[in-house]
Design a protein around this motif. Structure first.
Motif, short mmCIF file in Angstrom:
data_model
loop_
_atom_site.label_atom_id
_atom_site.label_comp_id
_atom_site.label_asym_id
_atom_site.label_seq_id
_atom_site.Cartn_x
_atom_site.Cartn_y
_atom_site.Cartn_z
N ALA A 101 0.81 -1.21 0.00
CA ALA A 101 0.00 0.00 0.00
C ALA A 101 0.84 1.26 0.00
O ALA A 101 0.31 2.36 -0.16
N VAL A 102 2.15 1.12 0.19
CA VAL A 102 3.04 2.28 0.26
C VAL A 102 3.57 2.59 -1.14
O VAL A 102 4.11 1.70 -1.80
N PRO A 103 3.42 3.81 -1.62
CA PRO A 103 3.93 4.16 -2.96
C PRO A 103 5.43 3.94 -3.08
O PRO A 103 6.19 4.06 -2.11
N GLY A 104 5.87 3.64 -4.31
CA GLY A 104 7.28 3.38 -4.54
C GLY A 104 8.17 4.56 -4.22
O GLY A 104 9.30 4.40 -3.75
N SER A 105 7.68 5.78 -4.46
CA SER A 105 8.48 6.96 -4.16
C SER A 105 8.71 7.11 -2.66
O SER A 105 9.80 7.51 -2.22
N VAL A 106 7.71 6.77 -1.85
CA VAL A 106 7.85 6.82 -0.40
C VAL A 106 8.87 5.78 0.06
O VAL A 106 9.74 6.06 0.90
N ILE A 107 8.76 4.58 -0.48
CA ILE A 107 9.70 3.53 -0.11
C ILE A 107 11.12 3.90 -0.51
O ILE A 107 12.08 3.67 0.23
N ALA A 108 11.27 4.49 -1.70
CA ALA A 108 12.61 4.88 -2.17
C ALA A 108 13.25 5.88 -1.21
O ALA A 108 14.43 5.74 -0.84
N VAL A 109 12.48 6.88 -0.79
CA VAL A 109 13.01 7.86 0.16
C VAL A 109 13.33 7.19 1.49
O VAL A 109 14.37 7.43 2.10
N GLY A 110 12.42 6.32 1.95
CA GLY A 110 12.64 5.64 3.22
C GLY A 110 13.82 4.69 3.21
O GLY A 110 14.46 4.49 4.23
N VAL B 285 16.96 -3.65 -5.00
CA VAL B 285 16.23 -4.89 -4.72
C VAL B 285 15.55 -4.81 -3.34
O VAL B 285 14.42 -5.28 -3.17
N TYR B 286 16.23 -4.21 -2.39
CA TYR B 286 15.63 -4.02 -1.06
C TYR B 286 14.35 -3.20 -1.15
O TYR B 286 13.32 -3.55 -0.55
N ALA B 287 14.37 -2.11 -1.91
CA ALA B 287 13.17 -1.29 -2.08
C ALA B 287 12.05 -2.07 -2.75
O ALA B 287 10.88 -1.98 -2.36
N TYR B 288 12.40 -2.86 -3.76
CA TYR B 288 11.39 -3.70 -4.42
C TYR B 288 10.77 -4.70 -3.44
O TYR B 288 9.55 -4.95 -3.47
N LEU B 289 11.60 -5.29 -2.58
CA LEU B 289 11.09 -6.27 -1.62
C LEU B 289 10.11 -5.62 -0.65
O LEU B 289 9.08 -6.21 -0.30
N VAL B 290 10.45 -4.43 -0.18
CA VAL B 290 9.54 -3.73 0.72
C VAL B 290 8.20 -3.47 0.03
O VAL B 290 7.14 -3.60 0.64
N ARG B 291 8.26 -3.16 -1.24
CA ARG B 291 7.05 -2.81 -2.00
C ARG B 291 6.21 -4.02 -2.37
O ARG B 291 4.98 -3.98 -2.28
N PHE B 292 6.86 -5.12 -2.77
CA PHE B 292 6.12 -6.22 -3.40
C PHE B 292 6.18 -7.53 -2.64
O PHE B 292 5.65 -8.53 -3.14
N LEU B 293 6.79 -7.58 -1.47
CA LEU B 293 6.81 -8.83 -0.72
C LEU B 293 5.40 -9.27 -0.36
O LEU B 293 5.11 -10.47 -0.29
N ALA B 294 4.50 -8.32 -0.15
CA ALA B 294 3.12 -8.66 0.21
C ALA B 294 2.44 -9.45 -0.89
O ALA B 294 1.58 -10.31 -0.60
N VAL B 295 2.77 -9.19 -2.15
CA VAL B 295 2.16 -9.93 -3.26
C VAL B 295 2.50 -11.41 -3.16
O VAL B 295 1.62 -12.28 -3.28
N ALA B 296 3.77 -11.71 -2.93
CA ALA B 296 4.19 -13.11 -2.79
C ALA B 296 3.63 -13.73 -1.51
O ALA B 296 3.20 -14.89 -1.50
#
Length: 550
Positions: free
Chosen positions: A380-389, A425-436
């Protein structure tokens, strides 16, 4: 039941902590000082525009996706008309086309020098002052792009809800003299409300997370503001505060979805679950139903795919050869690595809950389930927010590692994490781990616990039970989870733009860069590749939809 301990629980805690770190990093900067001038400048100039445009986007996309998604779901689920068997699975295909790709395609088609307006002027002898044509690069155009691709979320969930309620309740309503339209508004629609709200919420989250569409259409939103504050103004704290504000919008959206249900319950209390025979539409009614389903499918998939293919064959990317292979290699590398790691972590998290439920039903079980829900919020967190975080703590860690390496070995290794694909890859995991996680957890829950007891009684350890019993049964779900994450990473743009290393481009960033330079025909090659890859998981979903009626 044979008692077991859950050694995976500490591992699950560590995974959840890593996934939640970027969000916590953003939230810690919400009330940070040191950005008074930048924040005052943003508040006095563009912040009201960010808020207004974001609200209008959400309102337009919410209404549009609900109208198109519910309408097409009701037609394909409860009626028979020409083409219905094709539309019931084909209507999910627009999900393969990212909204920013739609924006590039329709800009090339509908702009002043595009084929549509050129044909109008040549056919009727008009000049620019003789006619009015809607501006595609506008707030309304952005809403239209999002609706064309994101309505499929509502369609999928609403159609499943209509089919689940298709037997006993509707038959009871008809026996009481309720007509088709009245039964839709008084029975089917209220019962499908949770599914519809969830579908609209997913569409709105994708809208809030988008950068490519709104940036290309020059619509100032929170996402474009984050990118501008980070790169143009060079103020990371201001970017983090904007990201925290956007995160607050997402949290509010989730809470509103929960609160909207109130104390209402939507259980199916009838024991009759056989499918209800659909109402056959013939003549002009059948033609209208076919047209109603054909329009969103054409606008969201058929027309964009055809135009991309035409541009790719006619002109395409001038650097299609080796350059395109490098872009494809980069995209497939980060997507493949992320998908593999996400499936592994999802299996650990899901299995930790299973073990905790059976061995420690008290607070350890509640903790394990809570950790999975925390990880699930990442989508639910936008990619731009995750990137900054991610960048804020990882950059500090990178600098510390470089300093320690200099002390220990007398050489400067450079940026070990942000200089490569590790942080990306870390940012992608934070964003899309929920899908898996959702896919694996749902499949693991279908395996009866008696299999665990039988394996344990035969002397198998927990690891061997997972490897020899559960893994073979989960093979299809693991592949599906990996494929879904793979496609999501291929399409992700905001996080990639912010997090990618220097001289590291992907198909998504190449598409955005060429389109931003108004080289739309050249961008068609990379965009078409993204769409082609995105079709893969939809084929499996479409086959499942086609079998659902049977």
């Amino acid at each position: 039941m044979i008692p077991m301990r859950s050694p995976l629980l500490p591992v699950a805690v560590a995974i959840a902590a890593l996934v939640g770190l970027p969000v916590a990093s953003v939230l810690t900067h919400l009330f940070a000082g040191g950005t008074g001038e930048t924040w005052q400048h943003l508040a006095a100039t563009v912040l009201p525009e960010y808020v207004g445009n974001t609200l209008w986007l959400c309102l337009g996309v919410g209404l549009g996706t609900a109208l198109v998604g519910v309408g097409t779901a009701w037609l394909t689920a409860m009626h028979r008309f020409p083409g219905q068997a094709v539309f019931e699975w084909a209507l999910v295909l627009p999900l393969a086309v990212p909204a920013y790709v739609l924006a590039y395609v329709y800009t090339d088609l509908l702009q002043f020098v595009g084929p549509v307006q050129t044909w109008l002027r040549e056919t009727f002898g008009w000049s620019k002052a003789d006619y009015w044509f809607p501006e595609v690069r506008s707030l309304g155009g952005a809403v239209a792009m999002f609706v064309c691709t994101l309505y499929a979320y509502v369609y999928l969930l609403a159609r499943a809800a209509f089919l689940e309620r298709a037997s006993g309740m509707l038959e009871a309503a008809r026996m009481l003299g309720v007509g088709p339209w009245a039964s839709f508004f008084r029975v089917s629609l209220p019962l499908a409300r949770p599914a519809i709200v969830v579908g609209v919420s997913l569409a709105l989250m994708e809208t809030l997370a988008d950068y490519g569409t709104v940036a290309y259409f020059a619509v100032q939103t929170f996402t474009t503001g984050i990118y501008r504050a980070w790169f143009s103004l060079g103020d990371r704290i201001a970017a983090a505060q904007l990201a925290a504000s956007l995160l607050g919008c997402v949290i509010l959206l989730v809470l509103l979805e929960k609160l909207s249900r109130g104390r209402a319950r939507f259980h199916n209390t009838t024991g009759r679950s056989r499918p209800l025979a659909g109402h056959t539409l013939t003549g002009w009614k059948g033609a209208l139903a076919t047209l109603a389903c054909l329009l969103p499918l054409t606008a969201g998939f058929l027309l964009p795919a055809a135009l991309l293919l035409k541009m790719a064959l006619a002109e395409g990317d001038a650097q299609f050869g080796q350059r395109f292979l490098i872009l494809a290699r980069n995209s497939f590398t980060v997507a493949g690595v992320t998908a593999a790691v996400a499936v592994l972590l999802a299996l650990v998290l899901a299995y930790s809950v299973r073990l905790a439920r059976r061995s420690q039903p008290g607070w350890p079980s509640l903790l394990a389930r809570g950790l999975n829900r925390l990880v699930g919020l990442g989508y639910a967190v936008p990619g731009s927010v995750i990137a900054v975080g991610v960048l804020i703590p990882v950059t500090r860690l990178d600098n510390w590692l470089a300093a320690q390496w200099q002390v220990w070995f007398g050489a400067n290794p450079g940026l070990l994490l942000t200089g490569g694909i590790a942080a990306l890859v870390y940012a992608y995991l934070v964003r899309f781990l929920a899908v898996a996680l959702q896919t694996v957890d749902a499949s693991l829950g279908k395996i009866t616990p008696s299999m665990d007891d039988a394996a344990r009684s035969l002397g198998l350890s927990q690891g061997l039970t997972l490897a020899r019993v559960h893994a073979p049964l989960l093979k299809g779900s693991l592949l599906t989870a990996g494929l879904l994450v793979f496609v999501d990473v291929m399409k992700e743009l905001p996080a990639t733009l912010v997090m990618r290393p220097f001289n590291f481009d992907t198909l998504a960033t190449q598409t955005y860069t060429l389109a931003a330079d108004e080289r739309l025909a050249e961008a068609s090659t990379a965009a078409l590749a993204i769409v082609a890859v995105g079709i893969l998981p939809l084929i499996a979903i479409s086959r499942q939809i086609a079998r659902s009626r049977r």
